[in-house]
Design a protein around this motif. Structure first.
Motif, PDB file in Angstrom:
ATOM      1  N   LEU A   1      33.619  -5.502  44.865  1.00  0.00           N
ATOM      2  CA  LEU A   1      34.560  -5.675  44.304  1.00  0.00           C
ATOM      3  C   LEU A   1      34.393  -3.404  43.189  1.00  0.00           C
ATOM      4  O   LEU A   1      33.077  -3.333  42.882  1.00  0.00           O
ATOM      5  CB  LEU A   1      34.431  -6.289  42.111  1.00  0.00           C
ATOM      6  CG  LEU A   1      34.743  -7.470  42.642  1.00  0.00           C
ATOM      7  CD1 LEU A   1      34.664  -8.444  41.755  1.00  0.00           C
ATOM      8  CD2 LEU A   1      36.328  -7.902  43.811  1.00  0.00           C
ATOM      9  N   VAL A   2      35.478  -3.019  42.708  1.00  0.00           N
ATOM     10  CA  VAL A   2      35.224  -2.094  42.362  1.00  0.00           C
ATOM     11  C   VAL A   2      36.213  -1.372  41.377  1.00  0.00           C
ATOM     12  O   VAL A   2      37.537  -2.416  42.063  1.00  0.00           O
ATOM     13  CB  VAL A   2      35.555  -0.828  43.785  1.00  0.00           C
ATOM     14  CG1 VAL A   2      35.243   0.316  43.342  1.00  0.00           C
ATOM     15  CG2 VAL A   2      34.501  -0.944  45.328  1.00  0.00           C
ATOM     16  N   MET A   3      35.726  -0.599  40.705  1.00  0.00           N
ATOM     17  CA  MET A   3      36.966  -0.625  39.598  1.00  0.00           C
ATOM     18  C   MET A   3      36.603   0.832  39.261  1.00  0.00           C
ATOM     19  O   MET A   3      35.911   2.078  39.350  1.00  0.00           O
ATOM     20  CB  MET A   3      35.912  -0.980  38.046  1.00  0.00           C
ATOM     21  CG  MET A   3      36.885  -0.631  37.105  1.00  0.00           C
ATOM     22  SD  MET A   3      36.259  -0.695  35.193  1.00  0.00           S
ATOM     23  CE  MET A   3      36.232  -2.807  35.197  1.00  0.00           C
ATOM     24  N   THR A   4      37.975   1.370  39.692  1.00  0.00           N
ATOM     25  CA  THR A   4      38.333   3.316  39.009  1.00  0.00           C
ATOM     26  C   THR A   4      38.159   3.905  37.910  1.00  0.00           C
ATOM     27  O   THR A   4      37.985   2.995  37.181  1.00  0.00           O
ATOM     28  CB  THR A   4      38.909   3.792  39.456  1.00  0.00           C
ATOM     29  OG1 THR A   4      40.301   2.996  38.432  1.00  0.00           O
ATOM     30  CG2 THR A   4      40.080   3.048  41.105  1.00  0.00           C
ATOM     31  N   GLU A   5      37.286   4.526  37.550  1.00  0.00           N
ATOM     32  CA  GLU A   5      37.245   5.283  36.098  1.00  0.00           C
ATOM     33  C   GLU A   5      38.742   5.188  35.575  1.00  0.00           C
ATOM     34  O   GLU A   5      38.450   4.655  34.479  1.00  0.00           O
ATOM     35  CB  GLU A   5      36.344   7.038  36.422  1.00  0.00           C
ATOM     36  CG  GLU A   5      36.114   6.971  35.026  1.00  0.00           C
ATOM     37  CD  GLU A   5      35.277   8.500  35.134  1.00  0.00           C
ATOM     38  OE1 GLU A   5      34.950   9.078  34.068  1.00  0.00           O
ATOM     39  OE2 GLU A   5      35.428   8.943  35.993  1.00  0.00           O
ATOM     40  N   ASP A   6      39.499   5.669  35.967  1.00  0.00           N
ATOM     41  CA  ASP A   6      40.640   5.137  34.541  1.00  0.00           C
ATOM     42  C   ASP A   6      41.013   3.873  35.026  1.00  0.00           C
ATOM     43  O   ASP A   6      41.251   3.248  33.306  1.00  0.00           O
ATOM     44  CB  ASP A   6      42.070   5.670  36.407  1.00  0.00           C
ATOM     45  CG  ASP A   6      42.583   7.128  35.981  1.00  0.00           C
ATOM     46  OD1 ASP A   6      41.594   7.387  34.952  1.00  0.00           O
ATOM     47  OD2 ASP A   6      42.946   7.736  36.740  1.00  0.00           O
ATOM     48  N   ALA A   7      40.585   3.162  35.421  1.00  0.00           N
ATOM     49  CA  ALA A   7      41.339   1.210  35.442  1.00  0.00           C
ATOM     50  C   ALA A   7      39.638   1.153  34.358  1.00  0.00           C
ATOM     51  O   ALA A   7      40.357   0.381  33.345  1.00  0.00           O
ATOM     52  CB  ALA A   7      40.341   0.282  36.829  1.00  0.00           C
ATOM     53  N   PHE A   8      38.335   1.470  34.605  1.00  0.00           N
ATOM     54  CA  PHE A   8      37.831   1.421  33.314  1.00  0.00           C
ATOM     55  C   PHE A   8      38.126   1.790  31.927  1.00  0.00           C
ATOM     56  O   PHE A   8      38.277   0.480  30.945  1.00  0.00           O
ATOM     57  CB  PHE A   8      36.183   1.641  33.543  1.00  0.00           C
ATOM     58  CG  PHE A   8      35.786   1.769  32.770  1.00  0.00           C
ATOM     59  CD1 PHE A   8      34.673   0.845  32.453  1.00  0.00           C
ATOM     60  CD2 PHE A   8      34.727   3.184  31.800  1.00  0.00           C
ATOM     61  CE1 PHE A   8      33.625   1.020  30.985  1.00  0.00           C
ATOM     62  CE2 PHE A   8      34.469   3.184  31.297  1.00  0.00           C
ATOM     63  CZ  PHE A   8      33.366   2.052  30.633  1.00  0.00           C
ATOM     64  N   TYR A   9      38.562   3.000  31.995  1.00  0.00           N
ATOM     65  CA  TYR A   9      38.766   2.881  30.611  1.00  0.00           C
ATOM     66  C   TYR A   9      39.896   2.915  29.605  1.00  0.00           C
ATOM     67  O   TYR A   9      40.338   2.177  28.830  1.00  0.00           O
ATOM     68  CB  TYR A   9      39.219   4.924  30.644  1.00  0.00           C
ATOM     69  CG  TYR A   9      38.020   5.755  29.986  1.00  0.00           C
ATOM     70  CD1 TYR A   9      37.163   5.478  29.033  1.00  0.00           C
ATOM     71  CD2 TYR A   9      37.029   6.108  31.344  1.00  0.00           C
ATOM     72  CE1 TYR A   9      35.669   6.308  28.725  1.00  0.00           C
ATOM     73  CE2 TYR A   9      35.540   6.775  31.630  1.00  0.00           C
ATOM     74  CZ  TYR A   9      35.800   6.996  29.772  1.00  0.00           C
ATOM     75  OH  TYR A   9      34.226   7.406  30.305  1.00  0.00           O
TER      76      TYR A   9
END
Length: 151
Positions: A44-52
């Motif tokens: 599973l990968v989360m982009t930095e934009d998704a994280f914020y």
């Protein structure tokens, strides 16, 4: 003091501060552990934009959202618990190397100003209490938030 166009009292009854990303510069340190844990749970990968965009969400809800974005189905409670246990371990290991996050000095100064004027300062967070209390203490801010009154 003015709030918008309204005049309010010079001293509030209390001052409420968010913790992660406001009092303590923790957000950049939390991001990598999501992807490290994700790599151990099916890639599973989360982009930095998704994280914020998840800022302020409870951790179990973030894990559920991450799972659903990759699998299109809901995660089980067991998967969420296992994932978050892994994430906590990964984050703890990273924190041993990098140290705890520093305070955001400008915001900490405002909190200290209110405290010096006798205004109770209260922490608001969706973070895990044990992480938050540890980060506040390590950032030199633990004295602002007595654990019996600030939660």
């Amino acid at each position: 003091m003015n709030v918008g166009s309204r005049r309010v009292g010079d001293q509030p009854e209390a001052a409420l501060f968010d913790v992660d990303g406001t009092l303590v510069d923790s957000m950049p340190r939390f991001f990598p552990s999501w992807n490290e844990a994700g790599s151990l749970h099916g890639g599973l990968v989360m982009t930095e934009d998704a994280f914020y965009n998840y800022a302020g969400w409870p951790l179990p809800d973030i894990a559920r959202g991450l799972y659903k974005s990759h699998h299109g189905t809901d995660a089980t409670d067991e998967w969420v618990a296992e994932f978050l246990a892994t994430k906590k371990k990964v984050h703890a290991a990273r924190e041993k190397t990098a140290g705890t996050p520093p305070p955001i000095d400008a915001v900490a100064a405002i909190a200290r100003k209110w405290t010096s004027r006798g205004v109770p300062v209260i922490a608001a967070t969706s973070g895990l209490r044990d992480h938050v209390e540890h980060h506040l203490a390590e950032a030199g801010l633990g004295d602002l938030f007595p654990s019996d009154t600030a939660w």
